[in-house]
Scaffold this motif. Structure first.
Motif, mmCIF file in Angstrom:
data_model
loop_
_atom_site.group_PDB
_atom_site.id
_atom_site.type_symbol
_atom_site.label_atom_id
_atom_site.label_comp_id
_atom_site.label_asym_id
_atom_site.label_seq_id
_atom_site.Cartn_x
_atom_site.Cartn_y
_atom_site.Cartn_z
ATOM 1 N N UNK A 3 0.791 -1.217 0.000
ATOM 2 C CA UNK A 3 0.000 0.000 0.000
ATOM 3 C C UNK A 3 0.825 1.268 0.000
ATOM 4 N N UNK A 4 2.134 1.168 -0.027
ATOM 5 C CA UNK A 4 2.993 2.351 -0.035
ATOM 6 C C UNK A 4 3.530 2.561 -1.442
ATOM 7 N N UNK A 5 3.799 3.815 -1.748
ATOM 8 C CA UNK A 5 4.308 4.157 -3.078
ATOM 9 C C UNK A 5 5.781 3.787 -3.167
ATOM 10 N N UNK A 6 6.228 3.103 -4.225
ATOM 11 C CA UNK A 6 7.644 2.711 -4.335
ATOM 12 C C UNK A 6 8.526 3.934 -4.559
ATOM 13 N N UNK A 7 9.809 3.733 -4.285
ATOM 14 C CA UNK A 7 10.769 4.817 -4.482
ATOM 15 C C UNK A 7 10.965 5.062 -5.977
ATOM 16 N N UNK A 8 11.159 6.343 -6.324
ATOM 17 C CA UNK A 8 11.467 6.641 -7.718
ATOM 18 C C UNK A 8 12.950 6.367 -7.976
ATOM 19 N N UNK A 9 13.381 6.618 -9.201
ATOM 20 C CA UNK A 9 14.756 6.273 -9.583
ATOM 21 C C UNK A 9 15.779 7.076 -8.798
ATOM 22 N N UNK A 10 15.508 8.344 -8.602
ATOM 23 C CA UNK A 10 16.446 9.184 -7.849
ATOM 24 C C UNK A 10 16.537 8.735 -6.403
ATOM 25 N N UNK A 11 15.407 8.443 -5.783
ATOM 26 C CA UNK A 11 15.412 8.001 -4.395
ATOM 27 C C UNK A 11 16.082 6.644 -4.247
ATOM 28 N N UNK A 12 15.899 5.761 -5.234
ATOM 29 C CA UNK A 12 16.550 4.447 -5.169
ATOM 30 C C UNK A 12 18.075 4.598 -5.208
ATOM 31 N N UNK A 13 18.578 5.510 -6.063
ATOM 32 C CA UNK A 13 20.023 5.733 -6.094
ATOM 33 C C UNK A 13 20.524 6.334 -4.781
ATOM 34 N N UNK A 14 19.754 7.243 -4.217
ATOM 35 C CA UNK A 14 20.140 7.830 -2.932
ATOM 36 C C UNK A 14 20.158 6.771 -1.835
ATOM 37 N N UNK A 15 19.172 5.872 -1.869
ATOM 38 C CA UNK A 15 19.146 4.808 -0.868
ATOM 39 C C UNK A 15 20.344 3.882 -1.013
ATOM 40 N N UNK A 16 20.724 3.591 -2.239
ATOM 41 C CA UNK A 16 21.881 2.715 -2.457
ATOM 42 C C UNK A 16 23.166 3.379 -1.970
ATOM 43 N N UNK A 17 23.321 4.660 -2.250
ATOM 44 C CA UNK A 17 24.510 5.366 -1.769
ATOM 45 C C UNK A 17 24.514 5.451 -0.246
ATOM 46 N N UNK A 18 23.346 5.640 0.351
ATOM 47 C CA UNK A 18 23.260 5.696 1.810
ATOM 48 C C UNK A 18 23.635 4.354 2.432
ATOM 49 N N UNK A 40 16.732 12.215 9.547
ATOM 50 C CA UNK A 40 15.286 12.004 9.611
ATOM 51 C C UNK A 40 14.708 11.644 8.249
ATOM 52 N N UNK A 41 15.314 12.139 7.164
ATOM 53 C CA UNK A 41 14.829 11.803 5.825
ATOM 54 C C UNK A 41 14.948 10.312 5.553
ATOM 55 N N UNK A 42 16.091 9.750 5.936
ATOM 56 C CA UNK A 42 16.280 8.323 5.700
ATOM 57 C C UNK A 42 15.464 7.490 6.674
ATOM 58 N N UNK A 43 15.248 7.993 7.879
ATOM 59 C CA UNK A 43 14.426 7.255 8.845
ATOM 60 C C UNK A 43 12.984 7.162 8.348
ATOM 61 N N UNK A 44 12.480 8.245 7.736
ATOM 62 C CA UNK A 44 11.124 8.206 7.177
ATOM 63 C C UNK A 44 11.035 7.192 6.046
ATOM 64 N N UNK A 45 12.077 7.111 5.216
ATOM 65 C CA UNK A 45 12.070 6.123 4.146
ATOM 66 C C UNK A 45 12.140 4.703 4.713
ATOM 67 N N UNK A 46 12.874 4.546 5.795
ATOM 68 C CA UNK A 46 12.954 3.229 6.438
ATOM 69 C C UNK A 46 11.589 2.807 6.963
ATOM 70 N N UNK A 48 8.638 3.581 5.860
ATOM 71 C CA UNK A 48 7.629 3.326 4.818
ATOM 72 C C UNK A 48 7.945 2.109 3.966
ATOM 73 N N UNK A 49 9.172 1.564 4.040
ATOM 74 C CA UNK A 49 9.547 0.451 3.170
ATOM 75 C C UNK A 49 10.268 -0.606 4.002
ATOM 76 N N UNK A 50 9.670 -1.796 4.073
ATOM 77 C CA UNK A 50 10.245 -2.868 4.885
ATOM 78 C C UNK A 50 11.536 -3.409 4.269
ATOM 79 N N UNK A 51 11.613 -3.436 2.934
ATOM 80 C CA UNK A 51 12.824 -3.939 2.282
ATOM 81 C C UNK A 51 14.004 -3.017 2.569
ATOM 82 N N UNK A 52 13.771 -1.728 2.504
ATOM 83 C CA UNK A 52 14.843 -0.782 2.820
ATOM 84 C C UNK A 52 15.256 -0.895 4.281
ATOM 85 N N UNK A 53 14.305 -1.147 5.182
ATOM 86 C CA UNK A 53 14.635 -1.332 6.594
ATOM 87 C C UNK A 53 15.488 -2.577 6.801
#
Length: 283
Positions: A3-18, A40-46, A48-53
């Motif tokens: 039920x959550x919106x997936x990360x876009x391409x830019x956010x996915x690259x930022x998550x990988x670098x993080x 806090x930006x990355x904590x919010x992404x964590x 909303x997405x179980x895979x990223x967590x």
């Protein structure tokens, strides 16, 4: 999470670098800062997405294992450089330690500067620390809180006296009327005189409310009452501190052999063999 919106391409690259930075440092704050983000930006992404967590937790485990194997000795890294330390949870992570700890010498420099300037930020900069470090020390140490309050009072009085001594000559340009004889009072009726006294009674005879006592704009009644009570407690504490200082000075100036005028002299007892009215040998 469903039920959550997936990360876009830019956010996915930022998550990988993080995650790459997190695997290297084990410190989420430093990893986010290296990318120009707040943690806090990355904590919010964590959240909303179980895979990223899950990837976040795996990166922490990898960093912990790597830093635990290759942890340098405590003095190997110079001050100001990232150093591997063990957190309260037992994990290893890289942190940039402060240049030096807040010691007694820094406190004395801060208090001396505060007693001369009444400026907390300037005094903290003179000691080489941020003002928040001294506010934290004030909350932790009642003794330092007392000294900081006394130093601030001293600085306030010194700045006030300096302001009075450095008053511009132009500020006295309108006080010539004080040196002249007052002119006679113009004729007026009793009703006019009473009306004048009534109009100026508040400002002349009654003490106006000081600005720091007045209720501020947007301040609730509960907050105003709480602020006044805290100010009253602070005045009582300053009075107690002044009394303790004066009492300690009085005791140190009083000779040890001098008897207090409030203490009665110890009575002189008569020899027991001269006491009559009791029988020897009987308890």
């Amino acid at each position: 999470m469903t039920g959550t919106r997936p990360f876009n391409r830019r956010q996915a690259k930022e998550n990988a670098a993080f995650l790459a930075a997190l695997r290297r440092t084990g410190n989420a704050r430093e990893a986010a800062r290296s990318l120009g983000f707040h943690r806090s930006t990355m904590i919010k992404r964590r959240a909303r997405d179980a895979a990223f967590a899950a990837e976040w937790d795996a990166a922490l485990a990898i960093a912990h294992a790597h830093l635990n194997r290759a942890a340098p000795p405590p003095d190997a890294a110079p001050t100001g450089e990232p150093r591997a330390i063990r957190t309260a949870s037992g994990r290893m992570q890289l942190r940039i330690l402060p240049a030096r700890a807040l010691d007694r010498a820094a406190e004395q420099v801060f208090l001396s500067a505060l007693s001369a300037t009444a400026n907390v930020r300037l005094s903290a900069a003179a000691a080489g620390f941020s003002h928040s470090a001294f506010y934290a020390r004030r909350r932790q140490s009642p003794a330092f809180a007392r000294e900081m309050r006394l130093a601030l009072e001293t600085g306030y009085e010194r700045v006030e006296m300096a302001l009075m001594a450095a008053a511009l000559p132009s500020s006295y340009a309108d006080d010539a009327w004080r040196h002249n004889d007052p002119p006679p009072i113009p004729s007026m009726t009793a009703d006019e005189a009473l009306m004048l006294l009534r109009l100026h009674h508040q400002s002349v005879r009654l003490q106006e409310e000081p600005p720091h006592i007045k209720r501020r704009r947007g301040e609730s009644r509960e907050a105003h009452s709480y602020r006044l009570s805290e100010m009253y407690k602070a005045r009582l504490q300053r009075a107690r501190d002044a009394f303790d200082i004066a009492e300690a000075a009085r005791r140190s100036a009083t000779p040890a052999t001098r008897e207090s005028p409030y203490e009665e002299p110890f009575p002189t007892l008569t020899a027991l063999d001269q006491v009559k009215g009791w029988r020897k040998g009987k308890r």
